[in-house]
Design a protein around this motif. Structure first.
Motif, PDB file in Angstrom:
ATOM      1  N   LYS A 175      11.935  -3.221  -6.898  1.00  0.00           N
ATOM      2  CA  LYS A 175      11.998  -2.650  -8.240  1.00  0.00           C
ATOM      3  C   LYS A 175      13.441  -2.338  -8.623  1.00  0.00           C
ATOM      4  O   LYS A 175      14.274  -2.001  -7.780  1.00  0.00           O
ATOM      5  CB  LYS A 175      11.158  -1.374  -8.322  1.00  0.00           C
ATOM      6  CG  LYS A 175      11.061  -0.788  -9.722  1.00  0.00           C
ATOM      7  CD  LYS A 175      10.155   0.426  -9.756  1.00  0.00           C
ATOM      8  CE  LYS A 175      10.050   1.004 -11.161  1.00  0.00           C
ATOM      9  NZ  LYS A 175       9.167   2.202 -11.198  1.00  0.00           N
ATOM     10  N   TYR A 183       0.833  -1.212   0.000  1.00  0.00           N
ATOM     11  CA  TYR A 183       0.000   0.000   0.000  1.00  0.00           C
ATOM     12  C   TYR A 183       0.864   1.257   0.000  1.00  0.00           C
ATOM     13  O   TYR A 183       0.599   2.217  -0.734  1.00  0.00           O
ATOM     14  CB  TYR A 183      -0.921  -0.010   1.212  1.00  0.00           C
ATOM     15  CG  TYR A 183      -1.626   1.303   1.435  1.00  0.00           C
ATOM     16  CD1 TYR A 183      -2.719   1.679   0.645  1.00  0.00           C
ATOM     17  CD2 TYR A 183      -1.184   2.188   2.415  1.00  0.00           C
ATOM     18  CE1 TYR A 183      -3.350   2.897   0.839  1.00  0.00           C
ATOM     19  CE2 TYR A 183      -1.812   3.399   2.615  1.00  0.00           C
ATOM     20  CZ  TYR A 183      -2.896   3.750   1.824  1.00  0.00           C
ATOM     21  OH  TYR A 183      -3.516   4.967   2.026  1.00  0.00           O
ATOM     22  N   ASN A 193       3.855   1.596  -1.186  1.00  0.00           N
ATOM     23  CA  ASN A 193       4.529   1.745  -2.482  1.00  0.00           C
ATOM     24  C   ASN A 193       3.673   2.488  -3.497  1.00  0.00           C
ATOM     25  O   ASN A 193       4.203   3.093  -4.441  1.00  0.00           O
ATOM     26  CB  ASN A 193       4.908   0.368  -3.035  1.00  0.00           C
ATOM     27  CG  ASN A 193       6.217  -0.145  -2.442  1.00  0.00           C
ATOM     28  OD1 ASN A 193       7.240   0.508  -2.533  1.00  0.00           O
ATOM     29  ND2 ASN A 193       6.168  -1.297  -1.812  1.00  0.00           N
ATOM     30  N   THR A 194       2.355   2.427  -3.335  1.00  0.00           N
ATOM     31  CA  THR A 194       1.455   3.100  -4.283  1.00  0.00           C
ATOM     32  C   THR A 194       0.799   4.327  -3.669  1.00  0.00           C
ATOM     33  O   THR A 194      -0.075   4.928  -4.291  1.00  0.00           O
ATOM     34  CB  THR A 194       0.362   2.112  -4.730  1.00  0.00           C
ATOM     35  OG1 THR A 194      -0.362   1.635  -3.583  1.00  0.00           O
ATOM     36  CG2 THR A 194       0.977   0.927  -5.454  1.00  0.00           C
ATOM     37  N   GLN A 242       5.069   7.989   1.039  1.00  0.00           N
ATOM     38  CA  GLN A 242       6.234   7.182   0.683  1.00  0.00           C
ATOM     39  C   GLN A 242       7.492   7.685   1.384  1.00  0.00           C
ATOM     40  O   GLN A 242       8.284   6.904   1.912  1.00  0.00           O
ATOM     41  CB  GLN A 242       6.431   7.198  -0.830  1.00  0.00           C
ATOM     42  CG  GLN A 242       5.368   6.428  -1.613  1.00  0.00           C
ATOM     43  CD  GLN A 242       5.712   6.354  -3.087  1.00  0.00           C
ATOM     44  OE1 GLN A 242       6.796   6.739  -3.508  1.00  0.00           O
ATOM     45  NE2 GLN A 242       4.780   5.854  -3.877  1.00  0.00           N
ATOM     46  N   ALA A 263      10.477   2.128  -5.798  1.00  0.00           N
ATOM     47  CA  ALA A 263       9.526   1.242  -5.124  1.00  0.00           C
ATOM     48  C   ALA A 263      10.203  -0.047  -4.682  1.00  0.00           C
ATOM     49  O   ALA A 263      11.257  -0.446  -5.197  1.00  0.00           O
ATOM     50  CB  ALA A 263       8.354   0.929  -6.056  1.00  0.00           C
TER      51      ALA A 263
END
Length: 266
Positions: free
Chosen positions: A229, A135, A137-138, A144, A226
């Motif tokens: 990634k 959650y 990460n988005t 963040q 992220a």
């Protein structure tokens, strides 16, 4: 009745009275060596029989501590002796008998300490909660950044290269991987150009605004890296702006370091 007791540590003899011994349950402190001992147990043999006939019941109104007893040592030096304070010490804070305001303040302090401990451990705790990490990460950039891991703790360099674009410009290609579940901050970079012997010819420090992603957007304007990634970044170096003049022989290698802030700011 005047009695005499002897310090078991330094063997000094003192005069005491039966009232003084009864008042403090027999505890005395030696003025010579400061040893606390039972004056009753160390009475001289001549006084033992007389002491056994005394009334040892506590006296009304004499339970407090007094310190005005002058006891004379057997050596005639006139040493001042104080009877030991045998009254129990009160605790600094008795929560059971505290006022409501004190209880509320203690509870609030404990809650604040607990929240502070959770705050400092937020990143390790969230790494163990994959759904919450996904959650974050988005989430919005502010969220963040709040839970992002430092670059030096999260990022791994999976590949790097140096390419000469022309006689005055170089390009550094860098592949960064974030293996953690939470976002990672963009790092500051330090690039050092090396000669064939590995000596530093020139160096350049780069902030996230000085390098870019492969899609030509500046790293400082991109979202954080992220969790789980991999990203590719490019950094361009102009030889005329480096902080050391290059000799005639061109650089044959380079070294790269990642920082959470610029090297000059540490």
């Amino acid at each position: 009745m005047s009695l005499a007791t002897r310090c078991p540590n330094c063997n000094t003899l003192f005069k005491v009275t039966s009232g003084q011994l009864q008042l403090h349950e027999g505890k005395v402190r030696c003025g010579q060596c400061q040893t606390v001992f039972s004056g009753i147990e160390h009475l001289t043999s001549a006084d033992t029989e007389a002491w056994q006939k005394l009334d040892l019941s506590p006296r009304q109104g004499n339970s407090g501590y007094t310190s005005d007893h002058n006891l004379t040592g057997g050596d005639g030096t006139g040493s001042e002796e104080l009877f030991a304070n045998t009254a129990p010490k009160k605790p600094l804070l008795n929560f059971k008998h505290s006022s409501p305001a004190q209880k509320v303040a203690c509870v609030a302090l404990l809650v604040m300490l607990g929240l502070q401990a959770l705050w400092w451990q937020r990143v390790p705790l969230l790494q163990k909660a994959p759904e919450l990490a996904a959650y974050i990460n988005t989430a919005a950039p502010g969220m963040q950044r709040l839970f992002a891991s430092p670059a030096t703790q999260a990022l791994q360099v999976e590949g790097s290269g140096l390419q000469a674009l022309d006689e005055h410009n170089l390009r550094v290609d860098l592949t960064l991987h974030n293996p953690l579940p939470l976002p990672a901050r963009w790092p500051h970079l330090k690039v050092e150009l090396l000669d064939p012997q590995g000596l530093v010819l020139a160096s350049k420090s780069l902030s996230p605004s000085d390098y870019q992603l492969r899609d030509e957007s500046a790293a400082s304007q991109a979202p954080l890296i992220a969790g789980k990634k991999t990203v590719e970044v490019l950094a361009y170096l102009n030889l005329s702006t480096l902080n050391t003049q290059l000799p005639e022989s061109a650089a044959t290698g380079f070294r790269l370091e990642l920082f959470d802030q610029g090297p000059s700011e540490q």
